[in-house]
Design a protein around this motif. Structure first.
Motif, PDB file in Angstrom:
ATOM      1  N   PRO A  13       0.808  -1.232   0.000  1.00 34.44           N
ATOM      2  CA  PRO A  13       0.000   0.000   0.000  1.00 34.44           C
ATOM      3  C   PRO A  13       0.839   1.278   0.000  1.00 34.44           C
ATOM      4  O   PRO A  13       0.439   2.285  -0.600  1.00 34.44           O
ATOM      5  N   LYS A  14       2.011   1.258   0.665  1.00 36.38           N
ATOM      6  CA  LYS A  14       2.882   2.438   0.651  1.00 36.38           C
ATOM      7  C   LYS A  14       3.435   2.671  -0.759  1.00 36.38           C
ATOM      8  O   LYS A  14       3.559   3.821  -1.206  1.00 36.38           O
ATOM      9  N   TYR A  15       3.781   1.585  -1.438  1.00 37.48           N
ATOM     10  CA  TYR A  15       4.250   1.707  -2.823  1.00 37.48           C
ATOM     11  C   TYR A  15       3.144   2.270  -3.711  1.00 37.48           C
ATOM     12  O   TYR A  15       3.398   3.120  -4.579  1.00 37.48           O
ATOM     13  N   ILE A  16       1.916   1.822  -3.489  1.00 38.08           N
ATOM     14  CA  ILE A  16       0.796   2.302  -4.304  1.00 38.08           C
ATOM     15  C   ILE A  16       0.605   3.806  -4.115  1.00 38.08           C
ATOM     16  O   ILE A  16       0.369   4.542  -5.081  1.00 38.08           O
ATOM     17  N   GLU A  17       0.734   4.273  -2.873  1.00 39.49           N
ATOM     18  CA  GLU A  17       0.640   5.713  -2.621  1.00 39.49           C
ATOM     19  C   GLU A  17       1.766   6.451  -3.343  1.00 39.49           C
ATOM     20  O   GLU A  17       1.554   7.531  -3.914  1.00 39.49           O
ATOM     21  N   ALA A  18       2.974   5.869  -3.312  1.00 37.99           N
ATOM     22  CA  ALA A  18       4.102   6.487  -4.013  1.00 37.99           C
ATOM     23  C   ALA A  18       3.837   6.521  -5.514  1.00 37.99           C
ATOM     24  O   ALA A  18       4.107   7.527  -6.185  1.00 37.99           O
ATOM     25  N   PHE A  19       3.306   5.429  -6.040  1.00 42.28           N
ATOM     26  CA  PHE A  19       2.966   5.374  -7.463  1.00 42.28           C
ATOM     27  C   PHE A  19       2.029   6.520  -7.836  1.00 42.28           C
ATOM     28  O   PHE A  19       2.251   7.230  -8.824  1.00 42.28           O
ATOM     29  N   PHE A  20       1.001   6.726  -7.039  1.00 41.07           N
ATOM     30  CA  PHE A  20       0.024   7.771  -7.342  1.00 41.07           C
ATOM     31  C   PHE A  20       0.654   9.161  -7.343  1.00 41.07           C
ATOM     32  O   PHE A  20       0.248  10.028  -8.119  1.00 41.07           O
ATOM     33  N   SER A  21       1.650   9.372  -6.503  1.00 40.39           N
ATOM     34  CA  SER A  21       2.267  10.699  -6.430  1.00 40.39           C
ATOM     35  C   SER A  21       3.173  10.992  -7.620  1.00 40.39           C
ATOM     36  O   SER A  21       3.642  12.120  -7.779  1.00 40.39           O
ATOM     37  N   ASN A  22       3.417   9.978  -8.459  1.00 39.50           N
ATOM     38  CA  ASN A  22       4.301  10.138  -9.620  1.00 39.50           C
ATOM     39  C   ASN A  22       3.573   9.989 -10.956  1.00 39.50           C
ATOM     40  O   ASN A  22       4.212   9.858 -11.999  1.00 39.50           O
ATOM     41  N   ILE A  23       2.256  10.017 -10.946  1.00 41.47           N
ATOM     42  CA  ILE A  23       1.507   9.790 -12.186  1.00 41.47           C
ATOM     43  C   ILE A  23       1.612  10.997 -13.118  1.00 41.47           C
ATOM     44  O   ILE A  23       1.454  12.149 -12.703  1.00 41.47           O
ATOM     45  N   ASP A  24       1.864  10.711 -14.378  1.00 40.80           N
ATOM     46  CA  ASP A  24       1.858  11.731 -15.429  1.00 40.80           C
ATOM     47  C   ASP A  24       0.459  11.720 -16.048  1.00 40.80           C
ATOM     48  O   ASP A  24       0.167  10.946 -16.957  1.00 40.80           O
ATOM     49  N   TRP A  25      -0.408  12.573 -15.547  1.00 40.88           N
ATOM     50  CA  TRP A  25      -1.808  12.546 -15.970  1.00 40.88           C
ATOM     51  C   TRP A  25      -1.982  12.981 -17.418  1.00 40.88           C
ATOM     52  O   TRP A  25      -2.947  12.569 -18.079  1.00 40.88           O
ATOM     53  N   ALA A  26      -1.070  13.785 -17.935  1.00 40.21           N
ATOM     54  CA  ALA A  26      -1.150  14.168 -19.349  1.00 40.21           C
ATOM     55  C   ALA A  26      -0.941  12.941 -20.230  1.00 40.21           C
ATOM     56  O   ALA A  26      -1.632  12.753 -21.242  1.00 40.21           O
ATOM     57  N   ALA A  27       0.017  12.085 -19.842  1.00 37.35           N
ATOM     58  CA  ALA A  27       0.261  10.854 -20.597  1.00 37.35           C
ATOM     59  C   ALA A  27      -0.937   9.919 -20.498  1.00 37.35           C
ATOM     60  O   ALA A  27      -1.341   9.291 -21.484  1.00 37.35           O
ATOM     61  N   VAL A  28      -1.504   9.827 -19.299  1.00 34.37           N
ATOM     62  CA  VAL A  28      -2.679   8.976 -19.096  1.00 34.37           C
ATOM     63  C   VAL A  28      -3.836   9.469 -19.962  1.00 34.37           C
ATOM     64  O   VAL A  28      -4.501   8.689 -20.658  1.00 34.37           O
ATOM     65  N   GLU A  29      -4.071  10.764 -19.935  1.00 34.97           N
ATOM     66  CA  GLU A  29      -5.183  11.339 -20.699  1.00 34.97           C
ATOM     67  C   GLU A  29      -5.015  11.126 -22.202  1.00 34.97           C
ATOM     68  O   GLU A  29      -6.001  10.932 -22.925  1.00 34.97           O
ATOM     69  N   SER A  30      -3.769  11.134 -22.669  1.00 37.69           N
ATOM     70  CA  SER A  30      -3.518  10.967 -24.105  1.00 37.69           C
ATOM     71  C   SER A  30      -3.928   9.586 -24.606  1.00 37.69           C
ATOM     72  O   SER A  30      -4.088   9.380 -25.812  1.00 37.69           O
ATOM     73  N   ARG A  31      -4.120   8.638 -23.697  1.00 39.39           N
ATOM     74  CA  ARG A  31      -4.507   7.282 -24.079  1.00 39.39           C
ATOM     75  C   ARG A  31      -6.017   7.109 -24.207  1.00 39.39           C
ATOM     76  O   ARG A  31      -6.480   6.083 -24.708  1.00 39.39           O
ATOM     77  N   LEU A  32      -6.767   8.082 -23.735  1.00 40.16           N
ATOM     78  CA  LEU A  32      -8.223   7.972 -23.804  1.00 40.16           C
ATOM     79  C   LEU A  32      -8.701   7.859 -25.244  1.00 40.16           C
ATOM     80  O   LEU A  32      -8.190   8.532 -26.141  1.00 40.16           O
ATOM     81  N   ILE A  33      -9.691   7.013 -25.441  1.00 37.03           N
ATOM     82  CA  ILE A  33     -10.343   6.911 -26.741  1.00 37.03           C
ATOM     83  C   ILE A  33     -11.373   8.028 -26.815  1.00 37.03           C
ATOM     84  O   ILE A  33     -12.272   8.118 -25.978  1.00 37.03           O
ATOM     85  N   LYS A  34     -11.228   8.891 -27.780  1.00 37.97           N
ATOM     86  CA  LYS A  34     -12.121  10.058 -27.879  1.00 37.97           C
ATOM     87  C   LYS A  34     -13.496   9.649 -28.406  1.00 37.97           C
ATOM     88  O   LYS A  34     -13.633   8.753 -29.190  1.00 37.97           O
TER      89      LYS A  34
END
Length: 204
Positions: free
Chosen positions: A183-204
């Motif tokens: 769970p501590k790693y998961i919290e660390a993962f969330f603090s490093n998310i590149d949301w612009a990269a994530v958003e670019s994967r959305l199917i429009k």
């Protein structure tokens, strides 16, 4: 056509060396993780070569051919999922997207709120076993959903697109956290998310 060779392209290892100074995920962990990812790239290429050799030799129905074919999903998915994982991280990332962003709206449209979605994703990521927590998008309905993928290939939803990918194998965090501290790693993962990269994967 007799004498024609089966064509394939060799996969190249992608460079993620820019990922440094992540919050809660050490550079040493990343260094080891990059090397492991490189192994999946190498093994995918090797499997391609061996399967083609057997096919061209007329040995497609042999036990050796069958086992190589079964192995392909593990190695190839291992390569691809690591590329998604490293690709949605960055130094100076953020815990959540802007509420007005496309990804923020898409999450809230499905889960009613970011907090509800995040809690569900974290619970999926904390499940016992080794594998991946993945936010997928259904290409038909555009709806988002969280899923667990065991190893690299068991639980993948055919046709769904990975939007956010988190490696939940212990090699992703064992240098930085104890096995019980996922769970501590998961919290660390969330603090490093590149949301612009994530958003670019959305199917429009």
């Amino acid at each position: 056509m007799q004498g024609t060779k089966i064509q394939y392209k060799t996969y190249e290892k992608k460079d993620f060396s820019h990922l440094k100074n992540l919050n809660g995920i050490s550079d040493k962990t990343l260094e080891i993780h990059f090397a492991l990812y490189g192994g999946y790239v190498t093994n995918t290429n090797t499997l391609n070569e061996k399967v083609i050799e057997l096919t061209e030799a007329g040995k497609s129905g042999t036990p050796e051919y069958a086992e190589l074919k079964r192995r392909y999903g593990f190695e190839y998915n291992g390569k691809v999922l690591h590329e998604y994982y490293f690709g949605n991280l960055k130094s100076g990332g953020s815990d959540e997207p802007k509420e007005s962003s496309a990804i923020g709206k898409a999450i809230c449209d499905t889960y009613s709120s970011y907090e509800v979605w995040k809690n569900d994703f974290m619970k999926v990521g904390a499940m016992r076993g080794v594998g991946w927590a993945i936010l997928f998008q259904d290409p038909d309905t555009k709806v988002l959903s969280n899923h667990w993928v065991t190893l690299h290939e068991e639980g993948n939803i055919a046709g769904f697109k990975p939007i956010l990918v988190m490696d939940a194998w212990e090699h992703a965090f064992l240098l930085d956290y104890k096995p019980a501290e996922r769970p501590k790693y998961i919290e660390a993962f969330f603090s490093n998310i590149d949301w612009a990269a994530v958003e670019s994967r959305l199917i429009k």
